[in-house]
Design a protein around this motif. Structure first.
Motif, PDB file in Angstrom:
ATOM      1  N   SER A 130      18.787 -26.673  34.797  1.00  0.00           N
ATOM      2  CA  SER A 130      18.209 -27.918  34.528  1.00  0.00           C
ATOM      3  C   SER A 130      18.909 -28.614  35.072  1.00  0.00           C
ATOM      4  O   SER A 130      20.545 -28.887  35.651  1.00  0.00           O
ATOM      5  N   TRP A 131      18.541 -29.978  35.352  1.00  0.00           N
ATOM      6  CA  TRP A 131      19.952 -31.582  35.350  1.00  0.00           C
ATOM      7  C   TRP A 131      20.418 -31.682  34.938  1.00  0.00           C
ATOM      8  O   TRP A 131      21.969 -31.821  35.600  1.00  0.00           O
ATOM      9  N   ALA A 132      20.612 -31.123  33.551  1.00  0.00           N
ATOM     10  CA  ALA A 132      21.626 -31.669  33.029  1.00  0.00           C
ATOM     11  C   ALA A 132      22.690 -30.286  33.294  1.00  0.00           C
ATOM     12  O   ALA A 132      23.832 -31.438  33.141  1.00  0.00           O
ATOM     13  N   LEU A 133      22.511 -29.644  33.837  1.00  0.00           N
ATOM     14  CA  LEU A 133      23.396 -28.510  33.661  1.00  0.00           C
ATOM     15  C   LEU A 133      23.756 -28.582  35.311  1.00  0.00           C
ATOM     16  O   LEU A 133      25.088 -28.140  35.926  1.00  0.00           O
ATOM     17  N   VAL A 134      22.786 -29.123  36.519  1.00  0.00           N
ATOM     18  CA  VAL A 134      23.530 -29.806  37.370  1.00  0.00           C
ATOM     19  C   VAL A 134      24.380 -31.347  37.947  1.00  0.00           C
ATOM     20  O   VAL A 134      25.490 -31.307  38.489  1.00  0.00           O
ATOM     21  N   GLU A 135      24.027 -31.893  36.570  1.00  0.00           N
ATOM     22  CA  GLU A 135      24.899 -32.538  35.939  1.00  0.00           C
ATOM     23  C   GLU A 135      26.108 -31.982  35.803  1.00  0.00           C
ATOM     24  O   GLU A 135      27.657 -32.686  36.904  1.00  0.00           O
ATOM     25  N   LYS A 136      26.411 -31.079  35.363  1.00  0.00           N
ATOM     26  CA  LYS A 136      26.963 -30.395  35.082  1.00  0.00           C
ATOM     27  C   LYS A 136      28.924 -29.884  35.564  1.00  0.00           C
ATOM     28  O   LYS A 136      29.881 -29.699  35.833  1.00  0.00           O
ATOM     29  N   LEU A 137      28.247 -29.060  36.725  1.00  0.00           N
ATOM     30  CA  LEU A 137      28.290 -28.376  37.764  1.00  0.00           C
ATOM     31  C   LEU A 137      29.262 -29.403  38.410  1.00  0.00           C
ATOM     32  O   LEU A 137      30.256 -29.466  38.770  1.00  0.00           O
ATOM     33  N   PHE A 138      28.369 -30.850  38.629  1.00  0.00           N
ATOM     34  CA  PHE A 138      29.175 -31.452  39.041  1.00  0.00           C
ATOM     35  C   PHE A 138      30.033 -32.201  39.015  1.00  0.00           C
ATOM     36  O   PHE A 138      31.731 -32.485  39.989  1.00  0.00           O
ATOM     37  N   ALA A 139      30.340 -32.140  37.473  1.00  0.00           N
ATOM     38  CA  ALA A 139      31.709 -32.525  36.885  1.00  0.00           C
ATOM     39  C   ALA A 139      32.380 -31.782  37.368  1.00  0.00           C
ATOM     40  O   ALA A 139      33.392 -32.097  36.805  1.00  0.00           O
ATOM     41  N   LEU A 140      32.505 -30.879  36.519  1.00  0.00           N
ATOM     42  CA  LEU A 140      33.048 -29.701  36.642  1.00  0.00           C
ATOM     43  C   LEU A 140      34.394 -29.234  37.559  1.00  0.00           C
ATOM     44  O   LEU A 140      35.197 -29.174  38.317  1.00  0.00           O
ATOM     45  N   ALA A 141      33.304 -29.306  38.815  1.00  0.00           N
ATOM     46  CA  ALA A 141      34.084 -29.902  40.382  1.00  0.00           C
ATOM     47  C   ALA A 141      34.414 -30.259  40.584  1.00  0.00           C
ATOM     48  O   ALA A 141      35.083 -30.929  41.391  1.00  0.00           O
ATOM     49  N   GLY A 142      34.487 -31.761  39.885  1.00  0.00           N
ATOM     50  CA  GLY A 142      34.770 -33.128  40.648  1.00  0.00           C
ATOM     51  C   GLY A 142      35.972 -33.101  39.970  1.00  0.00           C
ATOM     52  O   GLY A 142      37.507 -33.564  40.567  1.00  0.00           O
ATOM     53  N   ASP A 143      36.183 -32.469  38.749  1.00  0.00           N
ATOM     54  CA  ASP A 143      37.375 -32.128  37.744  1.00  0.00           C
ATOM     55  C   ASP A 143      38.998 -31.201  38.418  1.00  0.00           C
ATOM     56  O   ASP A 143      39.877 -31.159  38.100  1.00  0.00           O
ATOM     57  N   ALA A 144      38.065 -30.083  38.735  1.00  0.00           N
ATOM     58  CA  ALA A 144      38.623 -28.560  39.460  1.00  0.00           C
ATOM     59  C   ALA A 144      39.514 -29.240  40.187  1.00  0.00           C
ATOM     60  O   ALA A 144      40.488 -28.494  41.006  1.00  0.00           O
ATOM     61  N   LEU A 145      38.380 -29.303  41.332  1.00  0.00           N
ATOM     62  CA  LEU A 145      38.690 -29.263  43.048  1.00  0.00           C
ATOM     63  C   LEU A 145      40.529 -30.661  42.855  1.00  0.00           C
ATOM     64  O   LEU A 145      40.006 -31.283  42.577  1.00  0.00           O
ATOM     65  N   PRO A 146      40.736 -29.846  44.414  1.00  0.00           N
ATOM     66  CA  PRO A 146      41.859 -31.161  44.854  1.00  0.00           C
ATOM     67  C   PRO A 146      41.168 -32.414  45.131  1.00  0.00           C
ATOM     68  O   PRO A 146      40.333 -31.994  46.056  1.00  0.00           O
ATOM     69  N   VAL A 147      42.221 -33.044  45.694  1.00  0.00           N
ATOM     70  CA  VAL A 147      42.314 -34.289  46.881  1.00  0.00           C
ATOM     71  C   VAL A 147      41.677 -32.991  48.262  1.00  0.00           C
ATOM     72  O   VAL A 147      42.602 -32.590  48.586  1.00  0.00           O
ATOM     73  N   ASP A 148      41.064 -33.449  49.075  1.00  0.00           N
ATOM     74  CA  ASP A 148      40.161 -32.831  50.021  1.00  0.00           C
ATOM     75  C   ASP A 148      39.762 -30.989  49.789  1.00  0.00           C
ATOM     76  O   ASP A 148      39.355 -31.001  50.509  1.00  0.00           O
ATOM     77  N   GLY A 149      39.430 -31.018  48.357  1.00  0.00           N
ATOM     78  CA  GLY A 149      38.529 -29.841  48.393  1.00  0.00           C
ATOM     79  C   GLY A 149      37.304 -30.020  48.981  1.00  0.00           C
ATOM     80  O   GLY A 149      37.061 -31.306  48.816  1.00  0.00           O
ATOM     81  N   LYS A 150      36.225 -28.516  48.814  1.00  0.00           N
ATOM     82  CA  LYS A 150      35.448 -28.668  48.864  1.00  0.00           C
ATOM     83  C   LYS A 150      34.162 -28.544  48.022  1.00  0.00           C
ATOM     84  O   LYS A 150      34.549 -26.995  47.202  1.00  0.00           O
ATOM     85  N   LEU A 151      33.145 -28.878  48.181  1.00  0.00           N
ATOM     86  CA  LEU A 151      32.084 -28.290  46.954  1.00  0.00           C
ATOM     87  C   LEU A 151      31.075 -27.981  47.677  1.00  0.00           C
ATOM     88  O   LEU A 151      30.808 -29.135  48.346  1.00  0.00           O
ATOM     89  N   ILE A 152      30.237 -26.971  48.357  1.00  0.00           N
ATOM     90  CA  ILE A 152      29.325 -26.389  49.598  1.00  0.00           C
ATOM     91  C   ILE A 152      28.575 -25.859  48.308  1.00  0.00           C
ATOM     92  O   ILE A 152      28.211 -25.159  47.970  1.00  0.00           O
ATOM     93  N   VAL A 153      26.878 -26.819  49.475  1.00  0.00           N
ATOM     94  CA  VAL A 153      25.762 -26.436  47.941  1.00  0.00           C
ATOM     95  C   VAL A 153      24.800 -25.972  48.619  1.00  0.00           C
ATOM     96  O   VAL A 153      24.349 -26.342  50.292  1.00  0.00           O
ATOM     97  N   TYR A 154      24.277 -24.794  48.225  1.00  0.00           N
ATOM     98  CA  TYR A 154      23.007 -24.516  49.705  1.00  0.00           C
ATOM     99  C   TYR A 154      21.334 -24.430  48.711  1.00  0.00           C
ATOM    100  O   TYR A 154      22.175 -23.550  47.314  1.00  0.00           O
ATOM    101  N   GLY A 155      20.306 -24.806  49.792  1.00  0.00           N
ATOM    102  CA  GLY A 155      19.486 -24.655  48.917  1.00  0.00           C
ATOM    103  C   GLY A 155      17.989 -25.671  49.562  1.00  0.00           C
ATOM    104  O   GLY A 155      18.896 -26.320  50.195  1.00  0.00           O
ATOM    105  N   PRO A 156      16.827 -25.344  49.331  1.00  0.00           N
ATOM    106  CA  PRO A 156      16.440 -26.770  49.677  1.00  0.00           C
ATOM    107  C   PRO A 156      16.373 -27.504  48.796  1.00  0.00           C
ATOM    108  O   PRO A 156      16.977 -28.123  47.964  1.00  0.00           O
ATOM    109  N   PHE A 157      15.779 -28.355  49.556  1.00  0.00           N
ATOM    110  CA  PHE A 157      16.288 -29.668  48.810  1.00  0.00           C
ATOM    111  C   PHE A 157      15.261 -30.803  49.283  1.00  0.00           C
ATOM    112  O   PHE A 157      14.425 -30.753  50.884  1.00  0.00           O
TER     113      PHE A 157
END
Length: 219
Positions: A130-157
């Protein structure tokens, strides 16, 4: 079906199987080999069948690849793990976006030294959850990653409010018929969401079958 560096003695037909994983594994790996140079610890969110993990880990020998998923999928991931073990591949951690925070890195547990993930990878998840979980994924990634860390996402857009192909339009209709909370996401919405969590789109890769691989970097 070819598995390249995988053990040809194992009957892969007896393992949980996704044709999509088989089709896109090499193009994704080529991007990861470029984008993850110098990285050490990657968390895969939504490892699914586990096919990607056993293919990526040997191709990224300097990286510890940590699988994760809801516990109901762990037996699938573990089946591939035991069929094709790699020294830099870890059994899955329990991770349910609906309830959990980013799971503790197994390297931290083993060494008793905090070693945060410096990258997070997820494939074919944003259009399923769901979109609510998409929002949570990005929030968690933003908190967990260090500066210059990467979030890499594959799929259709979707882009500019439109489907990028007739096939994606049919796929989106099928997703929404099965679950009204699912559906192909608008790339612009994803980029805006990422920016809210100190993640900026650094590169977009065109991938087979009208998919894309988006690379976000923490700033």
């Amino acid at each position: 079906m070819q598995n390249d560096h995988l053990n040809s003695q194992v009957d892969i037909d007896a393992l949980p199987f996704s044709q999509a994983c088989e089709n896109n594994k090499q193009p994704i790996l080529e991007v990861l080999q470029n984008e993850l140079q110098g990285f050490k610890h990657v968390l895969e969110i939504g490892s699914g069948t586990g096919q990607h993990s056993v293919y990526f880990a040997p191709g990224l020998p300097e990286i510890q690849w940590q699988t994760s998923d809801v516990t109901s999928n762990h037996r699938h991931i573990a089946a591939w793990y035991h069929a094709y073990p790699a020294p830099n591949l870890s059994l899955p951690l329990a991770f349910d976006l609906a309830y959990d925070s980013v799971p503790i890195n197994s390297q931290s547990v083993n060494s008793n030294i905090a070693k945060p993930y410096d990258a997070i990878f997820t494939a074919n998840t944003l259009h399923i959850i769901s979109w609510a979980l998409v929002e949570k994924l990005f929030a968690l990634a933003g908190d967990a990653l260090p500066v210059d860390g990467k979030l890499i996402v594959y799929g259709p857009f979707n882009e500019h409010g439109n489907y990028t192909s007739a096939g994606n339009q049919r796929f989106d209709a099928m997703l929404r018929q099965g679950n009204s909370d699912s559906g192909i996401r608008h790339k612009e919405d994803i980029v805006n969401l990422a920016n809210m969590h100190h993640l900026t789109l650094s590169r977009t890769y065109a991938m087979p079958a009208n998919n894309q691989l988006l690379v976000f970097q923490k700033y």
